[in-house]
Write a protein that holds these residues in place. Structure first.
Motif, PDB file in Angstrom:
ATOM      1  N   GLN A 205       0.816  -1.215   0.000  1.00 25.37           N
ATOM      2  CA  GLN A 205       0.000   0.000   0.000  1.00 25.37           C
ATOM      3  C   GLN A 205       0.850   1.265   0.000  1.00 25.37           C
ATOM      4  O   GLN A 205       0.392   2.326  -0.415  1.00 25.37           O
ATOM      5  CB  GLN A 205      -0.949  -0.012   1.200  1.00 25.37           C
ATOM      6  N   THR A 210      -2.198   3.137  -4.945  1.00 25.21           N
ATOM      7  CA  THR A 210      -3.552   2.844  -4.470  1.00 25.21           C
ATOM      8  C   THR A 210      -4.303   4.138  -4.181  1.00 25.21           C
ATOM      9  O   THR A 210      -3.698   5.179  -3.893  1.00 25.21           O
ATOM     10  CB  THR A 210      -3.506   1.990  -3.193  1.00 25.21           C
ATOM     11  N   ASN A 213     -10.393   3.822  -2.069  1.00 30.10           N
ATOM     12  CA  ASN A 213     -11.193   2.607  -2.204  1.00 30.10           C
ATOM     13  C   ASN A 213     -10.325   1.353  -2.179  1.00 30.10           C
ATOM     14  O   ASN A 213     -10.682   0.345  -1.555  1.00 30.10           O
ATOM     15  CB  ASN A 213     -12.010   2.650  -3.506  1.00 30.10           C
ATOM     16  N   MET A 214      -9.187   1.411  -2.858  1.00 25.76           N
ATOM     17  CA  MET A 214      -8.285   0.260  -2.864  1.00 25.76           C
ATOM     18  C   MET A 214      -7.725  -0.006  -1.464  1.00 25.76           C
ATOM     19  O   MET A 214      -7.607  -1.158  -1.043  1.00 25.76           O
ATOM     20  CB  MET A 214      -7.140   0.494  -3.847  1.00 25.76           C
ATOM     21  N   ILE A 216      -9.136   0.637   1.387  1.00 21.07           N
ATOM     22  CA  ILE A 216     -10.182   0.049   2.232  1.00 21.07           C
ATOM     23  C   ILE A 216     -10.387  -1.420   1.886  1.00 21.07           C
ATOM     24  O   ILE A 216     -10.505  -2.273   2.777  1.00 21.07           O
ATOM     25  CB  ILE A 216     -11.496   0.843   2.071  1.00 21.07           C
ATOM     26  N   ILE A 217     -10.411  -1.735   0.592  1.00 21.95           N
ATOM     27  CA  ILE A 217     -10.574  -3.139   0.183  1.00 21.95           C
ATOM     28  C   ILE A 217      -9.417  -3.979   0.684  1.00 21.95           C
ATOM     29  O   ILE A 217      -9.605  -5.094   1.200  1.00 21.95           O
ATOM     30  CB  ILE A 217     -10.702  -3.223  -1.348  1.00 21.95           C
ATOM     31  N   LEU A 218      -8.194  -3.469   0.562  1.00 20.79           N
ATOM     32  CA  LEU A 218      -7.024  -4.208   1.045  1.00 20.79           C
ATOM     33  C   LEU A 218      -7.078  -4.403   2.559  1.00 20.79           C
ATOM     34  O   LEU A 218      -6.666  -5.442   3.078  1.00 20.79           O
ATOM     35  CB  LEU A 218      -5.740  -3.477   0.649  1.00 20.79           C
ATOM     36  N   SER A 219      -7.589  -3.389   3.273  1.00 15.51           N
ATOM     37  CA  SER A 219      -7.701  -3.526   4.730  1.00 15.51           C
ATOM     38  C   SER A 219      -8.697  -4.610   5.110  1.00 15.51           C
ATOM     39  O   SER A 219      -8.535  -5.291   6.134  1.00 15.51           O
ATOM     40  CB  SER A 219      -8.102  -2.189   5.365  1.00 15.51           C
ATOM     41  N   LEU A 220      -9.742  -4.799   4.298  1.00 14.80           N
ATOM     42  CA  LEU A 220     -10.714  -5.861   4.557  1.00 14.80           C
ATOM     43  C   LEU A 220     -10.141  -7.240   4.227  1.00 14.80           C
ATOM     44  O   LEU A 220     -10.491  -8.236   4.865  1.00 14.80           O
ATOM     45  CB  LEU A 220     -11.988  -5.618   3.739  1.00 14.80           C
ATOM     46  N   VAL A 221      -9.250  -7.280   3.236  1.00 15.29           N
ATOM     47  CA  VAL A 221      -8.630  -8.551   2.848  1.00 15.29           C
ATOM     48  C   VAL A 221      -7.543  -8.963   3.834  1.00 15.29           C
ATOM     49  O   VAL A 221      -7.335 -10.164   4.086  1.00 15.29           O
ATOM     50  CB  VAL A 221      -8.043  -8.430   1.422  1.00 15.29           C
ATOM     51  N   SER A 260      -7.751   7.754   3.568  1.00 21.88           N
ATOM     52  CA  SER A 260      -7.949   6.313   3.744  1.00 21.88           C
ATOM     53  C   SER A 260      -8.231   5.977   5.204  1.00 21.88           C
ATOM     54  O   SER A 260      -9.065   5.110   5.502  1.00 21.88           O
ATOM     55  CB  SER A 260      -6.715   5.547   3.260  1.00 21.88           C
ATOM     56  N   TRP A 268     -15.081   0.227   8.543  1.00 22.77           N
ATOM     57  CA  TRP A 268     -14.822  -0.834   9.523  1.00 22.77           C
ATOM     58  C   TRP A 268     -15.822  -0.798  10.675  1.00 22.77           C
ATOM     59  O   TRP A 268     -16.234  -1.849  11.180  1.00 22.77           O
ATOM     60  CB  TRP A 268     -13.391  -0.716  10.051  1.00 22.77           C
TER      61      TRP A 268
END
Length: 526
Positions: A205, A210, A213-214, A216-221, A260, A268
């Motif tokens: 990151q 990034t 949006n990217m 946040i998606i990476l944080s969820l993954v 971010s 979250w």
């Protein structure tokens, strides 16, 4: 699944309404959700909510643990490391032993391995319930820090016990030296894998282009990646998520932009809000299926309830004894080492011992017990009884301790320990330091611009009293760039101050860091 989709939507709306009601009447929302789920389960025609036992851990635990680690303060965790470590590991292990011995002695057909399995399931207190209750009453900072830190680590220790007990039940064997090596790998491997995975995402990151949006998606993954990789390596997925979450939380300002961080925090909060709500209402909804399973095992409802109340008593009594024992151990240890609490008092164990509500992790562990042993057709022994006892433990501790804890906190009247500087003093110190840092930066790096720009001169006049807001200022691109540099200097000052000053409450520092992020966001809109 699609046939019941409207029911699931109604369920989500009901969760929101119940949490709103809980906030209104100042009751911890897990209590209302469990009771509501129990009531709904008796309505004729209600769909049975089923989740594959193999998926229950991976769906719920990684994001909940990761968010908890992200919100925790590493500084507070390290400061109270001895008391947190003793409750998260020693007390959990002793609790599992106590439950195993009592279950083996009083529950017919319950082996020690099954007893340890039950002990691993019900031993960790639930952080969500405690924090939901503490939101309505004021407790000293040290108590909330200890409870939050304990909740991060006790899940890992209890689930390690749970895993070894599962192996013992399935194989009928327990080789202690193999177990010791496996335990060492699970702990060390889980921590190392979590940190390495977190480091990979940090670098990705930081260096890849990034956007919000990217990120946040990476944080969820991220938590799922930590958990899956660790479990694939037969290490502790829970410890991987906790250690990796703490690592990334500590370095959050190195790889995430202010946008971010701000938007990710909102996402979250919504995700965790929904997951917690679903889990607690599932606890109540699952009762009819559990009781029907009891009948198939030939165990009466009253007999099973008695076993559940017995195990609940063991858990409550054991935690109260452990809390008082911690005071005694601290008084002895302070003669030989430096301890965080130099004046342990007798009131604190009452509160610490009564915050033993069980919840999410216990339910997830119980539901993950397989129906059959391994790949055989042999039913898992006493699975439904274990589920029912877990349900009773969660219900009784949530209702009994959850409803009485606020009253107990008001009655006990804990002293206001001077662990941190007063909030007003801390905020004044932070504002003054930020102002001095900003003025020094301007005078050193931009003296000419200060002479030429009325706005910069206006900034210097206001820095001595408060963190400036650029809301009413029309900043040119050049001044925006300088102002951005000032905000970054302030951010780095706050991070240094938090790491170097032990008595500064990190919660206040995070408030000011949040303000800086907001300030940067407002400046982008100009």
């Amino acid at each position: 699944m699609l046939d019941h989709f409207p029911f699931y939507l109604v369920l989500i709306v009901l969760i929101v309404l119940l949490i709103m009601l809980a906030n209104r009447i100042k009751v911890a929302y897990p209590v209302l959700l469990v009771l509501a789920g129990l009531f709904i389960s008796f309505i004729p025609g209600i769909p049975v909510l089923k989740i594959d036992p193999e998926l229950i851990f991976i769906i719920f635990l990684p994001p909940l643990l990761y968010e908890s680690a992200w919100a925790n303060s590493w500084k507070e965790l390290w400061h109270w490391r001895r008391i947190i470590g003793s409750f998260a590991f020693v007390v959990v292990f002793l609790t599992a032993i106590s439950v195993a011995l009592v279950a083996n002695a009083f529950i017919p057909g319950c082996s020690l391995a099954l007893g340890f399995l039950l002990g691993g399931i019900v031993s960790p207190p639930d952080a969500v319930s405690a924090s939901a209750i503490l939101k309505f009453v004021k407790v000293p900072k040290r108590m909330s820090s200890i409870l939050e830190g304990e909740s991060l680590l006790n899940d890992a220790s209890s689930l390690i016990i749970f895993r070894f007990a599962m192996i013992a039940v399935a194989t009928g064997q327990f080789v202690w030296y193999n177990a010791a090596l496996s335990f060492l790998w699970m702990v060390l491997g889980g921590v190392v894998i979590g940190i390495l995975t977190g480091y990979f995402f940090l670098k990705a990151q930081k260096w890849l282009p990034t956007d919000v949006n990217m990120d946040i998606i990476l944080s969820l993954v991220t938590p799922y990646a930590m958990y899956i990789i660790a479990e694939a390596a037969h290490a502790s997925g829970v410890l991987a998520v906790v250690s990796g979450g703490l690592f990334l939380s500590y370095h959050r300002h190195e790889f995430l932009s202010g946008s971010s961080r701000l938007r990710g925090e909102n996402v979250w909060q919504s995700v965790v809000f929904l997951l917690n709500g679903i889990v607690f209402i599932i606890i109540g909804l699952d009762l009819p299926e559990i009781t029907s399973g009891l009948r198939s095992e030939g165990i009466s409802f009253y007999e099973a309830t008695g076993y559940g109340l017995l195990i609940t008593f063991v858990l409550i009594a054991g935690r109260m004894l452990a809390a008082w024992g911690a005071v005694i151990v601290t008084r002895i240890a302070m003669r030989f080492i430096t301890v965080a609490d130099r004046n342990p008092v007798g009131k604190a164990p009452v509160l610490l011992g009564w915050t033993g509500m069980r919840g999410v992790v216990s339910l997830a562990a119980a539901l993950s017990v397989p129906v059959m042993i391994g790949n055989t057709d042999v039913p898992f022994p006493h699975r439904n009884l274990i589920l029912y006892i877990t349900f009773i433990v969660i219900l009784v501790t949530l209702v009994l301790q959850g409803l009485t804890l606020p009253i107990l906190i008001r009655k006990v009247k804990l002293p206001d320990w001077p662990d941190h500087l007063p909030k007003e003093e801390t905020e004044k110190m932070i504002r003054d330091e930020m102002a001095r840092e900003s003025l020094e930066f301007l005078s050193t790096h931009h003296p000419q611009e200060m002479k030429e720009s009325f706005l910069l001169r206006q900034l210097t006049n206001r820095y001595t009293t408060q963190l400036i807001s650029a809301e009413t200022l029309n900043l040119s691109p050049e001044i925006k760039d300088i102002y951005s540099q000032i905000l970054e200097r302030q951010r780095q000052l706050l991070l240094r101050k938090n790491n170097s000053e032990e008595r500064i409450d990190e919660e206040i520092v995070r408030e000011y860091l949040h303000r800086i992020d907001l300030e940067e966001e407002k400046m982008k809109l100009k």
